[in-house]
Design a protein around this motif. Structure first.
Motif, PDB file in Angstrom:
ATOM      1  N   TRP A 351       0.800  -1.033  -0.007  1.00  0.00           N
ATOM      2  CA  TRP A 351      -0.001  -0.005  -0.041  1.00  0.00           C
ATOM      3  C   TRP A 351       0.984   1.113  -0.081  1.00  0.00           C
ATOM      4  O   TRP A 351       0.702   2.308  -0.715  1.00  0.00           O
ATOM      5  N   GLN A 355       0.844   3.956  -2.860  1.00  0.00           N
ATOM      6  CA  GLN A 355       0.611   5.708  -2.592  1.00  0.00           C
ATOM      7  C   GLN A 355       1.710   6.213  -2.803  1.00  0.00           C
ATOM      8  O   GLN A 355       1.531   7.734  -2.480  1.00  0.00           O
ATOM      9  N   ALA A 369      -6.257  -2.150   7.222  1.00  0.00           N
ATOM     10  CA  ALA A 369      -5.848  -1.010   6.402  1.00  0.00           C
ATOM     11  C   ALA A 369      -4.718  -0.503   7.220  1.00  0.00           C
ATOM     12  O   ALA A 369      -4.645  -0.423   8.510  1.00  0.00           O
TER      13      ALA A 369
END
Length: 374
Positions: A351, A355, A369
């Protein structure tokens, strides 16, 4: 020990297991001087499950056997035992105790979890550190039994308390068996020599684990053994910080600067990754450019500090390799789960890469998350 007045010792789980087994065998010996009562605090259910068959034998001969551990539901205990469920916040949740008492004999182990690990331990589990002590003296066991009886009285049935109080009362009235100090001195010598042999064996195993590789970089087999996946472990005890790190160089760097240069760069990257590690920490390669740092007993802030030092170390490689700019992404999680939630941290690392952020933190004990970005 709490009631003996002795200074607590620093003890590893491995040494405590040996003493616990000796005390439990003493509980199984014929009690010629009256009824036997046994109390044991196991911290977590998996530790008790390993010894449940033995405690079934103990419960069959003891007048009262009390078992305590953290758990949301009553565990399946052998017939004749009284189970006590401890709340996570209860101070007894961090206590490992084994007490055996008859009117004339007693043995006791009382240890409190430091939630730390010995730096040179062969595994995380075996190297867990405790403060406490043990004794094969009747009066020490009597004092510890009185203490636990008082702390657990409101969680035990009246019939169990009556038997406990009867044995405690008789032990107070009768003198202990002569020669206890001599017997305990012999036992301590045997335990000390066994511990010395263990340390020597673990040193040999560690040398085998790191043969031909960095002293702190483990392969999958060594990592599995060190994290205790092949033995008995439990969630909720030793906290561990996990740091997943991806160190990526510009595309085509090996072709532009040569394979030999790329190999030297890889060794330099590995040095930057492992430089901040303590002797109790470990690192493992997850993929070509991905690494996992396993840092026992660190908080999230401390793990982030280690990550910052890794990033600084990798950035400093530009002085030696000015034409290669390494890009570093990382994810940090602190967990007491077993097995360690490596997949969660790897997900957070992916992630962070997607990002374009340097560091993500994983919500405590959650895989949903990343919790934040730094």
């Amino acid at each position: 020990m709490l009631q003996s007045g002795r200074v607590p010792e620093r003890l590893t789980k491995r040494s405590l297991v040996a003493v616990s087994h000796a005390i439990e065998r003493a509980a199984l010996a014929p009690a010629e001087d009256g009824p036997t009562v046994v109390m044991a605090l196991f911290q977590r259910m998996p530790y008790f499950e390993r010894e449940s068959a033995l405690y079934q034998r103990i419960a069959a001969t003891a007048a009262v056997t009390v078992i305590g551990m953290v758990g949301p539901t009553p565990p399946a205990l052998p017939q004749g035992t009284y189970g006590v469920l401890l709340d996570e916040a209860d101070p007894l949740a961090r206590e490992w105790s084994v007490l055996v008492l008859t009117p004339r004999f007693g043995a006791a182990l009382v240890a409190h979890d430091r939630m730390e690990v010995e730096p040179t331990a062969a595994t995380l589990e075996a190297g867990r550190l405790f403060d406490g002590g043990w004794s094969f003296r009747r009066d020490d066991a009597l004092h510890e039994m009185v203490r636990l009886r008082g702390q657990l009285a409101d969680r035990l049935p009246r019939v169990a308390l009556l038997v406990l109080d009867d044995v405690l009362g008789r032990a107070r009235e009768l003198p202990a068996t002569p020669g206890e100090a001599r017997g305990e001195a012999a036992i301590r010598l045997l335990v000390r020599r066994a511990e010395q042999a263990r340390v020597a064996l673990e040193a040999t195993r560690q040398a085998d684990d790191v043969s031909g590789q960095s002293p702190t970089l483990l392969d999958d087999t060594a990592m599995r053994r060190w994290t205790g996946l092949d033995g008995t472990t439990a969630s909720g005890t030793l906290p561990v910080a996990l740091v997943a790190v991806r160190v990526a160089e510009p595309a085509g760097a090996p072709e532009r600067f040569g394979r030999r240069s790329a190999a030297r760069e890889a060794q330099a990257v590995l040095g930057a990754l492992t430089a901040p590690l303590r002797s109790s920490d470990r690192a493992v390669r997850l993929a070509e450019h991905d690494y996992l740092l396993v840092l026992p007993s660190l908080s999230e802030d401390q793990a982030i500090e280690v990550t910052d030092r890794v990033r600084e170390g990798v950035a400093g490689l530009a002085r030696s390799y000015p034409f290669v700019a390494f890009e570093v992404h990382a994810a940090v999680a602190v967990t007491a789960r077993r097995p360690l939630p490596v997949d969660d941290v790897r997900h957070a690392l992916s992630w962070a890469v997607e990002q374009g952020v340097p560091l993500a933190t994983v919500a405590p004990e959650s895989a949903s998350a990343p919790a934040g970005v730094l």
